[in-house]
Design an enzyme around this catalytic site. Structure first.
Site, PDB file in Angstrom:
ATOM      1  N   ARG A  80     -35.280  -7.554  10.405  1.00 30.65           N
ATOM      2  CA  ARG A  80     -35.407  -7.118  11.872  1.00 30.65           C
ATOM      3  C   ARG A  80     -35.195  -8.620  12.767  1.00 30.65           C
ATOM      4  O   ARG A  80     -35.093  -8.413  13.672  1.00 30.65           O
ATOM      5  CB  ARG A  80     -37.315  -6.803  11.341  1.00 30.65           C
ATOM      6  CG  ARG A  80     -37.482  -6.391  13.250  1.00 30.65           C
ATOM      7  CD  ARG A  80     -38.568  -5.230  12.836  1.00 30.65           C
ATOM      8  NE  ARG A  80     -39.610  -5.383  11.832  1.00 30.65           N
ATOM      9  CZ  ARG A  80     -40.490  -6.806  11.832  1.00 30.65           C
ATOM     10  NH1 ARG A  80     -40.757  -7.541  12.782  1.00 30.65           N
ATOM     11  NH2 ARG A  80     -41.540  -6.306  10.342  1.00 30.65           N
ATOM     12  N   TYR A 139     -31.744   4.633  36.711  1.00 30.72           N
ATOM     13  CA  TYR A 139     -31.513   6.159  34.926  1.00 30.72           C
ATOM     14  C   TYR A 139     -32.961   6.657  34.762  1.00 30.72           C
ATOM     15  O   TYR A 139     -34.201   6.030  35.361  1.00 30.72           O
ATOM     16  CB  TYR A 139     -31.287   5.262  34.415  1.00 30.72           C
ATOM     17  CG  TYR A 139     -31.388   5.795  32.725  1.00 30.72           C
ATOM     18  CD1 TYR A 139     -30.190   6.571  33.058  1.00 30.72           C
ATOM     19  CD2 TYR A 139     -31.965   5.172  32.666  1.00 30.72           C
ATOM     20  CE1 TYR A 139     -29.749   7.725  31.692  1.00 30.72           C
ATOM     21  CE2 TYR A 139     -31.999   6.473  30.975  1.00 30.72           C
ATOM     22  CZ  TYR A 139     -30.680   7.526  30.705  1.00 30.72           C
ATOM     23  OH  TYR A 139     -31.146   7.907  29.693  1.00 30.72           O
ATOM     24  N   ASP A 160     -29.787  -3.318  35.582  1.00 30.17           N
ATOM     25  CA  ASP A 160     -29.320  -2.426  34.391  1.00 30.17           C
ATOM     26  C   ASP A 160     -27.676  -2.268  35.050  1.00 30.17           C
ATOM     27  O   ASP A 160     -27.228  -1.514  35.851  1.00 30.17           O
ATOM     28  CB  ASP A 160     -30.503  -0.545  34.743  1.00 30.17           C
ATOM     29  CG  ASP A 160     -29.197  -0.179  33.346  1.00 30.17           C
ATOM     30  OD1 ASP A 160     -28.061  -0.370  33.552  1.00 30.17           O
ATOM     31  OD2 ASP A 160     -29.974   0.852  32.597  1.00 30.17           O
ATOM     32  N   LYS A 203     -22.797   3.858  26.358  1.00 23.12           N
ATOM     33  CA  LYS A 203     -21.362   3.698  27.878  1.00 23.12           C
ATOM     34  C   LYS A 203     -20.653   3.365  27.325  1.00 23.12           C
ATOM     35  O   LYS A 203     -19.631   3.271  26.164  1.00 23.12           O
ATOM     36  CB  LYS A 203     -22.215   3.719  29.088  1.00 23.12           C
ATOM     37  CG  LYS A 203     -23.475   4.439  29.207  1.00 23.12           C
ATOM     38  CD  LYS A 203     -23.613   5.952  28.943  1.00 23.12           C
ATOM     39  CE  LYS A 203     -25.102   6.196  28.378  1.00 23.12           C
ATOM     40  NZ  LYS A 203     -26.145   5.948  29.541  1.00 23.12           N
TER      41      LYS A 203
HETATM   42  C1  PLP Z   1     -27.669   6.008  29.353  1.00 22.46           C
HETATM   43  C2  PLP Z   1     -28.489   5.101  30.212  1.00 22.46           C
HETATM   44  C3  PLP Z   1     -29.533   4.846  30.041  1.00 22.46           C
HETATM   45  C4  PLP Z   1     -29.961   4.772  29.053  1.00 22.46           C
HETATM   46  O1  PLP Z   1     -29.349   4.615  27.511  1.00 22.46           O
HETATM   47  P1  PLP Z   1     -29.750   4.904  26.087  1.00 22.46           P
HETATM   48  O2  PLP Z   1     -29.092   3.947  25.284  1.00 22.46           O
HETATM   49  O3  PLP Z   1     -29.077   6.435  26.811  1.00 22.46           O
HETATM   50  O4  PLP Z   1     -30.866   4.410  25.986  1.00 22.46           O
HETATM   51  C5  PLP Z   1     -30.289   3.191  30.428  1.00 22.46           C
HETATM   52  N1  PLP Z   1     -29.446   3.174  31.873  1.00 22.46           N
HETATM   53  C6  PLP Z   1     -28.323   3.878  32.509  1.00 22.46           C
HETATM   54  C7  PLP Z   1     -27.918   3.109  33.663  1.00 22.46           C
HETATM   55  C8  PLP Z   1     -28.141   4.580  31.942  1.00 22.46           C
HETATM   56  O5  PLP Z   1     -26.535   4.879  32.216  1.00 22.46           O
END
Ligand code: PLP
Length: 382
Positions: free
Chosen positions: A46, A98, A170, A195
């Protein structure tokens, strides 16, 4: 080095005695401490894992940061960053973020007493006016989800520095290939690596890069203490995805531009939101802080019935939550990514029931255009 080179080599294992071309997956949960008096580089899975460390080093390098941290998902990365704060602290947050980040801030962290003021981050005056004595950070996304609105990264960073706040982004939609917020003064850049970085819709992961060692120490305390770490197998998957990011994203971006222009010419489409179109209200601002418009857009078919008919008629794209995969992905924000947002909030933010989000994939764009044409025709028959 040019980022194209770093995408291929960052995170290579410098302790490697074998010369292997691919960082091994270290599955061990613990590491021998034969000499218990010296503190070993690796002690417990961890706290640190060599495969995860390779990925963490890679995201740090790609973002131009001093440290990287890998988490079990994008939202685990967001939540771990939020856990750096405490009860009574206050954040200024861009209003079209998001949906999952909206949910966690309005439920989990609201219960714990983390205050939030939601602002239109595109308006720097509103951002600055929302800062209070207890404000600790500004959190934004640009282009935002799902309306692809753009905020001024340099301006936000300037406000953060003036008031002694952390500037957090983000950066999922752009990836460090197209947008490097730490270079523009941001302290933390978060990614859902599920993504574009993973890129194949086959792994769930989150990453954070930090610009300052002291910030990294605070985040590492959360990563190790709260423990929402990314496992070694998934770390390897994301690192492999990163190797082909430029090849995928540059092609996806070309397809996105072509599809956005095509959609913009269709009479059935009320609006196309894509920062690569000159009709985008912040086309120039976006171009001034990135190297490309990305591969995500949204378009409005005007009504719930038209959006539903389009989704039911379209054949090639995957209709799903998510984006950034090799396949074209269509999603319906009001029913999917933003379903957790109350309808009144969605309406206030301009996320209509006819809005669809499109992440352009690697399929031939002419096939997608033909498919979209037949789907739009059946949507207008509704
Ligand atoms: C998908 C997404 C998240 C969350 O990510 P996960 O891997 O699904 O937990 C956060 N911010 C943005 C902009 C996203 O597109």
């Amino acid at each position: 080095m040019n980022i194209l080179t770093d995408l291929i080599h960052a995170g290579a294992w410098d302790e490697d005695p074998t010369g292997t071309s691919s960082l091994p997956i270290f599955r061990g949960s613990t590491f021998s401490q034969q000499d218990p008096l010296t503190s070993p580089r690796w002690d417990y899975g961890r706290s640190g894992n060599p495969t995860r460390a390779g990925l963490e080093e890679a995201i740090a390098k790609l973002e131009g940061g001093v440290g990287g941290y890998a988490f079990a998902s994008g939202i685990a990365a967001v939540n771990s960053v939020l856990m750096m704060f405490q009860t009574g602290d206050h954040l200024v947050v861009g209003e079209d973020i998001y949906g999952g980040s909206f949910r966690t801030l309005t439920t989990l962290f609201a219960r714990w007493g983390l205050g939030v003021t939601w602002v239109d981050a595109a308006d720097l005056n509103k951002v600055e006016k929302a800062v209070r004595p207890e404000t600790k950070a500004i959190l934004v996304e640009t282009p935002s989800n799902p309306l692809l609105r753009v905020c001024d990264l340099r301006g936000i960073a300037q406000i953060a520095h003036t008031h002694g706040l952390l500037a957090i982004i983000d950066n999922t939609f752009q990836t460090p290939l197209l947008q490097r917020p730490l270079d523009l003064g941001f302290h933390l850049s978060i990614h859902s690596a599920t993504k574009f970085l993973g890129g194949h819709s086959d792994v769930v992961a989150g990453l954070v890069a930090v610009a300052e060692t002291a910030v990294g120490k605070r985040l590492y305390a959360v990563q190790n203490g709260f423990g929402a770490i990314l496992g070694p197998d998934d770390s390897w998957m994301v690192l492999r995805g990163i190797r082909t990011l430029a090849a995928r994203l540059e092609m996806q971006q070309r397809h996105a531009l072509r599809l956005a222009s095509w959609l913009e010419r269709r009479p059935e489409v009320r609006a196309v939101h894509y920062p690569g179109l000159q009709s985008h209200p912040a086309y120039e601002l976006h171009a001034s802080q990135t190297t490309g418009p990305g591969a995500v857009m949204s378009f409005d078919l005007g009504s719930e019935a038209a959006a539903l008919a389009f989704l039911q008629a379209v054949k090639i794209p995957l209709t799903a939550v998510s984006l950034g995969g090799v396949e074209t992905i269509l999603s319906w924000p009001c029913r999917m990514s933003h379903a957790s947002m109350p309808p009144s909030e969605r309406a206030k933010r301009g996320i209509g029931d006819g809005l669809l989000r499109l992440s352009a994939g690697l399929e031939a764009p002419e096939d997608l255009e033909a498919d979209f044409a037949q789907a739009l025709e059946s949507a207008t028959k509704q």
